[in-house]
Design a protein around this motif. Structure first.
Motif, short mmCIF file in Angstrom:
data_model
loop_
_atom_site.label_atom_id
_atom_site.label_comp_id
_atom_site.label_asym_id
_atom_site.label_seq_id
_atom_site.Cartn_x
_atom_site.Cartn_y
_atom_site.Cartn_z
N ASP A 62 0.82 -1.21 0.00
CA ASP A 62 0.00 0.00 0.00
C ASP A 62 0.86 1.26 0.00
OD1 ASP A 62 -2.28 -1.57 0.00
OD2 ASP A 62 -2.61 -1.38 2.16
N VAL A 63 1.96 1.26 0.76
CA VAL A 63 2.86 2.43 0.81
C VAL A 63 3.50 2.66 -0.56
CG1 VAL A 63 5.01 3.32 1.81
CG2 VAL A 63 3.27 2.30 3.29
N ILE A 64 3.98 1.59 -1.19
CA ILE A 64 4.60 1.73 -2.51
C ILE A 64 3.58 2.28 -3.51
CG2 ILE A 64 5.54 0.44 -4.48
CD1 ILE A 64 6.85 -1.44 -2.35
N GLU A 65 2.37 1.75 -3.48
CA GLU A 65 1.33 2.23 -4.40
C GLU A 65 1.00 3.70 -4.13
OE1 GLU A 65 -3.26 1.14 -5.45
OE2 GLU A 65 -1.89 -0.50 -5.02
N LEU A 66 0.90 4.07 -2.87
CA LEU A 66 0.61 5.46 -2.51
C LEU A 66 1.72 6.40 -3.00
CD1 LEU A 66 -1.15 7.50 -0.89
CD2 LEU A 66 0.33 6.99 1.08
N LEU A 67 2.98 6.01 -2.79
CA LEU A 67 4.10 6.84 -3.24
C LEU A 67 4.10 6.99 -4.76
CD1 LEU A 67 6.94 5.51 -0.90
CD2 LEU A 67 5.77 7.73 -0.76
N MET A 68 3.76 5.94 -5.47
CA MET A 68 3.69 6.03 -6.94
C MET A 68 2.51 6.89 -7.37
SD MET A 68 5.03 2.36 -8.45
CE MET A 68 3.77 1.36 -7.72
N GLN A 83 10.54 -4.40 -9.23
CA GLN A 83 9.47 -4.19 -10.21
C GLN A 83 8.74 -5.50 -10.49
OE1 GLN A 83 10.79 -2.28 -13.83
NE2 GLN A 83 11.93 -0.70 -12.70
N GLN A 84 9.51 -6.57 -10.67
CA GLN A 84 8.90 -7.88 -10.94
C GLN A 84 8.04 -8.33 -9.77
OE1 GLN A 84 12.27 -10.35 -11.90
NE2 GLN A 84 12.40 -9.58 -13.99
N ARG A 89 2.71 -9.27 -7.27
CA ARG A 89 1.77 -9.04 -6.18
C ARG A 89 0.51 -8.35 -6.68
NH1 ARG A 89 1.92 -11.50 -1.41
NH2 ARG A 89 0.82 -9.72 -0.61
N GLN A 90 0.65 -7.38 -7.59
CA GLN A 90 -0.52 -6.70 -8.14
C GLN A 90 -1.39 -7.69 -8.91
OE1 GLN A 90 1.25 -3.48 -10.37
NE2 GLN A 90 1.11 -2.06 -8.63
N SER A 91 -0.76 -8.57 -9.66
CA SER A 91 -1.51 -9.58 -10.41
C SER A 91 -2.24 -10.53 -9.46
CB SER A 91 -0.55 -10.37 -11.31
OG SER A 91 -1.22 -11.42 -11.95
N LEU A 92 -1.55 -10.99 -8.43
CA LEU A 92 -2.19 -11.87 -7.45
C LEU A 92 -3.34 -11.15 -6.74
CD1 LEU A 92 0.94 -13.53 -5.83
CD2 LEU A 92 -0.81 -14.67 -7.19
N LEU A 96 -7.20 -12.28 -6.67
CA LEU A 96 -7.85 -12.52 -5.38
C LEU A 96 -9.10 -11.65 -5.27
CD1 LEU A 96 -7.90 -13.75 -2.53
CD2 LEU A 96 -6.49 -11.83 -1.80
N ASN A 97 -9.00 -10.38 -5.61
CA ASN A 97 -10.16 -9.49 -5.54
C ASN A 97 -11.23 -9.91 -6.53
OD1 ASN A 97 -9.07 -7.93 -3.52
ND2 ASN A 97 -8.22 -6.41 -4.91
N GLY A 98 -10.83 -10.39 -7.69
CA GLY A 98 -11.81 -10.88 -8.66
C GLY A 98 -12.57 -12.07 -8.12
N LEU A 99 -11.87 -12.97 -7.45
CA LEU A 99 -12.53 -14.13 -6.85
C LEU A 99 -13.46 -13.70 -5.74
CD1 LEU A 99 -9.57 -16.66 -6.60
CD2 LEU A 99 -11.50 -16.74 -8.17
N GLN A 100 -13.06 -12.70 -4.96
CA GLN A 100 -13.88 -12.25 -3.85
C GLN A 100 -15.12 -11.52 -4.33
OE1 GLN A 100 -11.18 -10.14 -1.32
NE2 GLN A 100 -10.62 -12.00 -0.25
#
Length: 112
Positions: A62-68, A83-84, A89-92, A96-100
């Motif tokens: 969340d911190v990395i995403e916020l900084l970006m 980056q990889q 993690r974003q793909s996973l 996960l969110n799609g399944l939920q």
């Protein structure tokens, strides 16, 4: 995830769906649930610490995403291995969110 507790209040059974035995909902990144999932006979003492580490990984995401998002850092500022890992993690997380979404649970409610 839905859980069943034993008489001492410890998790003894986990299900993706609510069942007659598993009625209590816990977020998939709950330290208690993570500790249960990674617990084994040799690592019982380390399970809470490892669960805390796994939950903290989500905070770092969340911190990395916020900084970006705020333009403080750019994705390309990160080293290639980072980056990889971020992309994995974003793909996973999307999967996960799609399944939920299909199951109707709301894991994102407690995100920073």
């Amino acid at each position: 995830m839905y859980i069943k507790r034993d008489d001492d209040g410890r998790i003894e059974l986990v299900s993706r769906d609510e069942t007659p035995k598993c009625r209590e909902y816990l977020s998939v990144d709950s330290p208690e649930l993570l500790a249960f999932l990674i617990e084994d006979e040799k690592g019982r003492g380390q399970a809470p610490f490892q669960a805390s580490d796994l939950a903290f990984v989500r905070v770092l995401e969340d911190v990395i995403e916020l900084l970006m998002d705020k333009g403080v850092i750019s994705f390309t500022d990160l080293p290639e291995p980072a980056q990889q890992k971020v992309m994995e993690r974003q793909s996973l997380r999307r999967r996960l969110n799609g399944l939920q979404l299909v199951s109707g649970s709301d894991e994102e409610g407690g995100v920073i």
